[in-house]
Motif scaffolding. Structure first.
Motif, mmCIF file in Angstrom:
data_model
loop_
_atom_site.group_PDB
_atom_site.id
_atom_site.type_symbol
_atom_site.label_atom_id
_atom_site.label_comp_id
_atom_site.label_asym_id
_atom_site.label_seq_id
_atom_site.Cartn_x
_atom_site.Cartn_y
_atom_site.Cartn_z
ATOM 1 N N GLY A 83 -4.146 -3.540 7.768
ATOM 2 C CA GLY A 83 -3.628 -2.499 8.648
ATOM 3 C C GLY A 83 -4.709 -1.573 9.146
ATOM 4 O O GLY A 83 -4.764 -1.223 10.327
ATOM 5 N N SER A 88 -2.880 -6.036 11.343
ATOM 6 C CA SER A 88 -1.420 -5.911 11.388
ATOM 7 C C SER A 88 -0.940 -5.412 12.750
ATOM 8 O O SER A 88 0.052 -5.908 13.297
ATOM 9 C CB SER A 88 -0.937 -4.964 10.288
ATOM 10 O OG SER A 88 -1.230 -5.486 9.015
ATOM 11 N N ASN A 147 -7.326 -1.173 16.140
ATOM 12 C CA ASN A 147 -6.008 -0.658 15.759
ATOM 13 C C ASN A 147 -5.440 0.250 16.838
ATOM 14 O O ASN A 147 -4.263 0.139 17.215
ATOM 15 C CB ASN A 147 -6.141 0.105 14.441
ATOM 16 C CG ASN A 147 -4.831 0.201 13.685
ATOM 17 O OD1 ASN A 147 -3.778 -0.181 14.176
ATOM 18 N ND2 ASN A 147 -4.894 0.729 12.488
ATOM 19 N N GLY A 250 2.691 -1.899 6.136
ATOM 20 C CA GLY A 250 1.313 -1.511 5.935
ATOM 21 C C GLY A 250 0.959 -1.123 4.515
ATOM 22 O O GLY A 250 1.826 -0.921 3.658
ATOM 23 N N PHE A 251 -0.343 -1.045 4.263
ATOM 24 C CA PHE A 251 -0.971 -0.491 3.071
ATOM 25 C C PHE A 251 -0.855 -1.363 1.821
ATOM 26 O O PHE A 251 -1.449 -1.046 0.796
ATOM 27 C CB PHE A 251 -0.430 0.908 2.751
ATOM 28 C CG PHE A 251 -0.860 1.949 3.744
ATOM 29 C CD1 PHE A 251 -2.133 2.481 3.708
ATOM 30 C CD2 PHE A 251 0.006 2.380 4.737
ATOM 31 C CE1 PHE A 251 -2.542 3.435 4.626
ATOM 32 C CE2 PHE A 251 -0.388 3.333 5.657
ATOM 33 C CZ PHE A 251 -1.666 3.864 5.602
ATOM 34 N N GLY A 303 8.786 -0.850 5.844
ATOM 35 C CA GLY A 303 7.496 -0.384 6.329
ATOM 36 C C GLY A 303 7.323 1.115 6.197
ATOM 37 O O GLY A 303 6.210 1.603 5.960
ATOM 38 N N VAL A 304 8.413 1.861 6.324
ATOM 39 C CA VAL A 304 8.358 3.315 6.165
ATOM 40 C C VAL A 304 8.050 3.665 4.714
ATOM 41 O O VAL A 304 7.215 4.534 4.423
ATOM 42 C CB VAL A 304 9.684 3.953 6.610
ATOM 43 C CG1 VAL A 304 9.691 5.452 6.334
ATOM 44 C CG2 VAL A 304 9.939 3.685 8.089
ATOM 45 N N THR A 306 6.553 1.753 2.343
ATOM 46 C CA THR A 306 5.182 1.383 1.956
ATOM 47 C C THR A 306 4.162 2.340 2.569
ATOM 48 O O THR A 306 3.124 2.621 1.962
ATOM 49 C CB THR A 306 4.859 -0.057 2.367
ATOM 50 O OG1 THR A 306 5.035 -0.209 3.787
ATOM 51 C CG2 THR A 306 5.755 -1.045 1.638
ATOM 52 N N ALA A 307 4.450 2.848 3.769
ATOM 53 C CA ALA A 307 3.548 3.833 4.378
ATOM 54 C C ALA A 307 3.571 5.148 3.614
ATOM 55 O O ALA A 307 2.533 5.793 3.433
ATOM 56 C CB ALA A 307 3.929 4.064 5.839
ATOM 57 N N GLY A 310 1.498 4.320 0.623
ATOM 58 C CA GLY A 310 0.114 3.960 0.890
ATOM 59 C C GLY A 310 -0.729 5.042 1.533
ATOM 60 O O GLY A 310 -1.928 5.140 1.252
ATOM 61 N N ALA A 311 -0.137 5.853 2.411
ATOM 62 C CA ALA A 311 -0.928 6.863 3.116
ATOM 63 C C ALA A 311 -1.561 7.886 2.163
ATOM 64 O O ALA A 311 -2.766 8.142 2.240
ATOM 65 C CB ALA A 311 -0.072 7.554 4.176
#
Length: 326
Positions: A83, A88, A147, A250-251, A303-304, A306-307, A310-311
């Motif tokens: 990502g 991604s 990206n 992501g992440f 995805g929300v 994991t973000a 991960g963020a």
């Protein structure tokens, strides 16, 4: 922890989480329902909804985890991620192009192929921008550019969407979700993602040698051009196949390799298989959490979640990297 014990521990944890994800949730389905008659409601829920969803999540997580480990080993930088460097986003752009022009309805494999082509184009652009022999920091900066470009083109397609329903379809798809997972999606993604894993897994020795420096790797007989091609192709397949059927998640490729790296004595090659198992484990657990936390009419997208995980982890990792810098 030895390599074998680590693999067995991750494999057992993955199997337990997958079994739990299949049977946990509303409906009260049991193992008897799984093998029950074709018309039993509980059996249909397990076989046609939960089982393919869990298998698809494990497959996508394995692809993201191993791709992240391979990229970090190749770039020799723990901040590298499918990502972060634009793979991604490029895969998502390819899939959105397919959705925008209606190609996804033309033939069954259109969407996965578009995702793979988009991912490959993104990685190729990354190396073209960075140039030959670029440093890790230059590659990361080039990835940020890729990206941003892929994200801008995707936003342009959303801006030009012909109607609100098309815009909503693209927007929800980009959030990343396994809500619509079925055996059809598993059949689409499995060959592509598994092909990526098959390309990446044999690179362990080459990545270990590269970790000692490019000159050392060459002296050990490693062809860096062939290694770069294998990393590009494997990452495009492993990431593109998953993004094509589930959207942007992501992440995973950033968090999992970093958590497992101390367990393999920081050897980049030894990290490939554990990262695949760890990525599958993370996605299965995260998807189960989204399913249990989602309310009626208020879905929580994978995805929300994991973000959100991960963020902050990425920010912490950047801070740790700055502290280690002289």
């Amino acid at each position: 922890m030895s390599q074998l014990r680590l693999h067995l521990a991750l494999l057992v944890a993955l199997c337990v989480s997958m079994i739990g994800a299949v049977f946990l949730g509303s409906g009260g389905a049991t193992t008897l329902d799984l093998f029950g008659g074709d018309h039993a409601l509980g059996g249909l829920v397990l076989r046609e909804l939960r089982l393919p969803r869990v298998l698809l999540g494990a497959l996508i997580g394995a692809g993201l985890g191993m791709a992240g480990a391979a990229l970090q080993g190749y770039f020799r930088n723990p901040l590298a991620d499918p990502g972060v460097i634009g793979v991604s986003a490029s895969a998502g752009m390819g899939a959105v192009l397919c959705l925008y022009f209606g190609l996804s309805a033309s033939f069954a494999l259109a969407l996965p192929i578009a995702g793979v082509v988009g991912a490959a184009a993104g990685v190729a652009a990354l190396f073209a921008i960075a140039g030959r022999g670029a440093s890790a920091s230059t590659l990361i900066l080039a990835g940020v550019a890729v990206n941003a470009t892929a994200g801008a083109l995707t936003a342009l397609l959303m801006n030009l969407a012909p109607n609100p329903w098309a815009l909503a379809e693209i927007a929800y798809w980009l959030m990343g979700s396994l809500n619509d997972a079925s055996w059809t999606e598993v059949g689409f993604a499995a060959p592509v993602v598994l092909a990526g894993l098959v390309v990446l897994a044999p690179l362990a020795r080459s990545l270990d040698a590269l970790g000692l420096g490019e000159e050392t790797a060459r002296s050990l007989g490693i062809e860096l051009g062939r290694l770069r091609l294998a990393v590009v192709l494997g990452t495009a397949l492993a990431v593109g196949g998953g993004v094509a059927v589930a959207g942007a998640i992501g992440f995973v490729g950033l968090v999992v390799p970093h958590v497992l790296r101390p367990s393999v004595q920081y050897r980049p090659g030894a990290l490939l298989v554990p990262s695949a198992l760890g990525g599958a484990l993370l996605i299965v657990i995260a998807d189960l959490a989204t399913r249990l936390l989602s309310g009626p009419g208020i879905p929580l997208y994978l995805g929300v979640l994991t973000a959100l995980i991960g963020a902050p982890f990425f920010l912490w990792l950047v801070r740790q990297t700055q502290r280690r810098a002289p």
